[in-house]
Write an enzyme that holds these catalytic residues in place. Structure first.
Site, PDB file in Angstrom:
ATOM      1  N   LEU A   1      10.278 -20.893  -5.698  1.00  0.00           N
ATOM      2  CA  LEU A   1       9.471 -19.901  -4.968  1.00  0.00           C
ATOM      3  C   LEU A   1       8.103 -19.849  -5.631  1.00  0.00           C
ATOM      4  O   LEU A   1       8.004 -19.792  -6.862  1.00  0.00           O
ATOM      5  CB  LEU A   1      10.140 -18.511  -5.059  1.00  0.00           C
ATOM      6  CG  LEU A   1       9.276 -17.316  -4.652  1.00  0.00           C
ATOM      7  CD1 LEU A   1       8.987 -17.326  -3.152  1.00  0.00           C
ATOM      8  CD2 LEU A   1       9.964 -15.993  -5.022  1.00  0.00           C
TER       9      LEU A   1
ATOM     10  N   ASP B   1       0.834  -1.215   0.000  1.00  0.00           N
ATOM     11  CA  ASP B   1       0.000   0.000   0.000  1.00  0.00           C
ATOM     12  C   ASP B   1       0.870   1.266   0.000  1.00  0.00           C
ATOM     13  O   ASP B   1       1.967   1.280   0.559  1.00  0.00           O
ATOM     14  CB  ASP B   1      -0.917  -0.014   1.230  1.00  0.00           C
ATOM     15  CG  ASP B   1      -2.040   0.993   1.110  1.00  0.00           C
ATOM     16  OD1 ASP B   1      -2.424   1.340  -0.035  1.00  0.00           O
ATOM     17  OD2 ASP B   1      -2.550   1.453   2.146  1.00  0.00           O
TER      18      ASP B   1
ATOM     19  N   HIS C   1       2.358   3.560  -8.928  1.00  0.00           N
ATOM     20  CA  HIS C   1       2.147   2.131  -9.215  1.00  0.00           C
ATOM     21  C   HIS C   1       3.344   1.584  -9.997  1.00  0.00           C
ATOM     22  O   HIS C   1       3.828   0.488  -9.741  1.00  0.00           O
ATOM     23  CB  HIS C   1       0.862   1.917 -10.011  1.00  0.00           C
ATOM     24  CG  HIS C   1      -0.387   2.246  -9.233  1.00  0.00           C
ATOM     25  ND1 HIS C   1      -0.619   1.743  -7.978  1.00  0.00           N
ATOM     26  CD2 HIS C   1      -1.468   3.025  -9.524  1.00  0.00           C
ATOM     27  CE1 HIS C   1      -1.790   2.194  -7.525  1.00  0.00           C
ATOM     28  NE2 HIS C   1      -2.320   2.972  -8.442  1.00  0.00           N
TER      29      HIS C   1
HETATM   30  C1  IPE Z   1      -5.358  -2.706  -0.128  1.00  0.00           C
HETATM   31  O1  IPE Z   1      -5.046  -1.372  -0.311  1.00  0.00           O
HETATM   32  C2  IPE Z   1      -5.402  -3.415  -1.444  1.00  0.00           C
HETATM   33  C3  IPE Z   1      -4.118  -3.611  -2.109  1.00  0.00           C
HETATM   34  C4  IPE Z   1      -2.959  -3.302  -1.641  1.00  0.00           C
HETATM   35  C5  IPE Z   1      -4.192  -4.247  -3.393  1.00  0.00           C
HETATM   36  P1  IPE Z   1      -6.188  -0.265  -0.451  1.00  0.00           P
HETATM   37  O2  IPE Z   1      -5.482   1.024  -0.586  1.00  0.00           O
HETATM   38  O3  IPE Z   1      -7.136  -0.628  -1.514  1.00  0.00           O
HETATM   39  O4  IPE Z   1      -6.913  -0.379   0.956  1.00  0.00           O
HETATM   40  P2  IPE Z   1      -7.945   0.619   1.628  1.00  0.00           P
HETATM   41  O5  IPE Z   1      -9.068   0.839   0.653  1.00  0.00           O
HETATM   42  O6  IPE Z   1      -7.223   1.897   1.908  1.00  0.00           O
HETATM   43  O7  IPE Z   1      -8.358  -0.067   2.885  1.00  0.00           O
HETATM   44  C1  IPE Z   2      -1.352   0.355  -4.031  1.00  0.00           C
HETATM   45  O1  IPE Z   2      -1.452   1.451  -3.243  1.00  0.00           O
HETATM   46  C2  IPE Z   2      -2.410  -0.633  -3.803  1.00  0.00           C
HETATM   47  C3  IPE Z   2      -3.203  -0.968  -4.979  1.00  0.00           C
HETATM   48  C4  IPE Z   2      -4.512  -1.035  -4.921  1.00  0.00           C
HETATM   49  C5  IPE Z   2      -2.559  -1.294  -6.236  1.00  0.00           C
HETATM   50  P1  IPE Z   2      -2.635   2.527  -3.355  1.00  0.00           P
HETATM   51  O2  IPE Z   2      -2.965   2.766  -4.776  1.00  0.00           O
HETATM   52  O3  IPE Z   2      -3.755   2.121  -2.470  1.00  0.00           O
HETATM   53  O4  IPE Z   2      -1.897   3.792  -2.754  1.00  0.00           O
HETATM   54  P2  IPE Z   2      -2.483   4.830  -1.729  1.00  0.00           P
HETATM   55  O5  IPE Z   2      -2.877   4.061  -0.500  1.00  0.00           O
HETATM   56  O6  IPE Z   2      -3.651   5.484  -2.390  1.00  0.00           O
HETATM   57  O7  IPE Z   2      -1.353   5.770  -1.470  1.00  0.00           O
HETATM   58 MG    MG Z   3      -4.129   2.429  -0.480  1.00  0.00          MG
END
Ligand code: IPE
Ligand code: IPE
Ligand code: MG
Length: 223
Positions: free
Chosen positions: A122, A12, A29
């Site tokens: 892996l 995240d 990303h």
């Molecule tokens: C969780 O992150 C999903 C992934 C990392 C793929 P999100 O950014 O979507 O989570 P929330 O919505 O903040 O809980």
């Molecule tokens: C990556 O982080 C998780 C995915 C859903 C790919 P985010 O896109 O949720 O990044 P933040 O939390 O908005 O910074």
């Molecule tokens: Mg996020």
């Protein structure tokens, strides 16, 4: 020393990283892929057999279509570029979640799984269109006819069938929640919430976490 077979990661913070550095969520990303490569190398070096990466949740469909499409294109680009290398390195790819993307992406995901299915160095589990509640609901459906249901029956009906529960779960991005990830499987997992955004997460951070993990007294209810 605690054995470590399976590490799971909620990657995240990409969007915030991209906005901060390049004024675009999507650039975060893209940058996050570098951290993915670093983690894969780390797992191979440390003989960790399973790596589960949360890449797209069942809730992420709420995001704008432009961001979703960017993520899916990035995944396609990444897999096409790396598949040969992964296969040579004896990496097995497994998708956790229902493949309901474009026909092109669905086929590529199938191809990646089939091509690498015999590899044993892996196993990378890509959680894609993954939601733990959906996974558990599917398991209940499969077990519907059974009179007595054991914990093993449930484990064996999840997408993670034949995959040991993770010993470590890491969530980057300075948020302390699970966002519908592996709720059944992490009953006894050690959880590490990291402040850093995913693209800023480095090998030093992984080393620190694994070192800390190896010194934890894991009781499993015992004393
Ligand atoms: C969780 O992150 C999903 C992934 C990392 C793929 P999100 O950014 O979507 O989570 P929330 O919505 O903040 O809980
Ligand atoms: C990556 O982080 C998780 C995915 C859903 C790919 P985010 O896109 O949720 O990044 P933040 O939390 O908005 O910074
Ligand atoms: Mg996020």
């Amino acid at each position: 020393m605690n054995p470590l077979k399976h590490m799971a990661i909620i990657m995240d913070g990409n969007g915030r990283w991209g906005l901060k550095h390049k004024n675009s969520r999507n650039s975060g990303h893209k940058e996050g892929l570098k951290t993915v490569e670093m983690v894969i190398k780390f797992c191979i070096k440390k003989h960790i057999k399973f790596l589960t990466l949360y890449a797209f949740s069942t809730e992420n469909w709420k995001r704008p279509i432009k961001e979703r499409n960017y993520l899916f294109n990035l995944l396609e680009f990444f897999l096409k570029e790396k598949l040969e290398k992964f296969n040579n390195e004896k990496i097995k790819i497994k998708i956790l979640g229902e493949k309901n993307f474009s026909k092109k992406l669905n086929n590529l995901l199938d191809f990646a799984e089939i091509k690498t299915r015999k590899n044993t160095k892996l196993q990378i589990n890509l959680a894609l269109n993954y939601g733990s509640k959906k996974e558990i609901a599917c398991a209940f459906k499969k077990l519907n006819k059974k009179k007595k249901i054991s914990e093993n029956d449930i484990s064996n009906s999840l997408f993670t069938k034949n995959i040991p529960d993770p010993e470590i779960l890491i969530r980057t991005g300075n948020t302390q929640r699970l966002s519908n990830f592996l709720l059944w499987q992490i009953a006894y997992t050690e959880i590490f919430f990291e402040k850093k955004l995913w693209p800023d997460f480095k090998i030093e951070d992984l080393n620190r976490i694994v070192k800390k993990f190896s010194n934890i007294k894991r009781n499993f209810g015992n004393i």
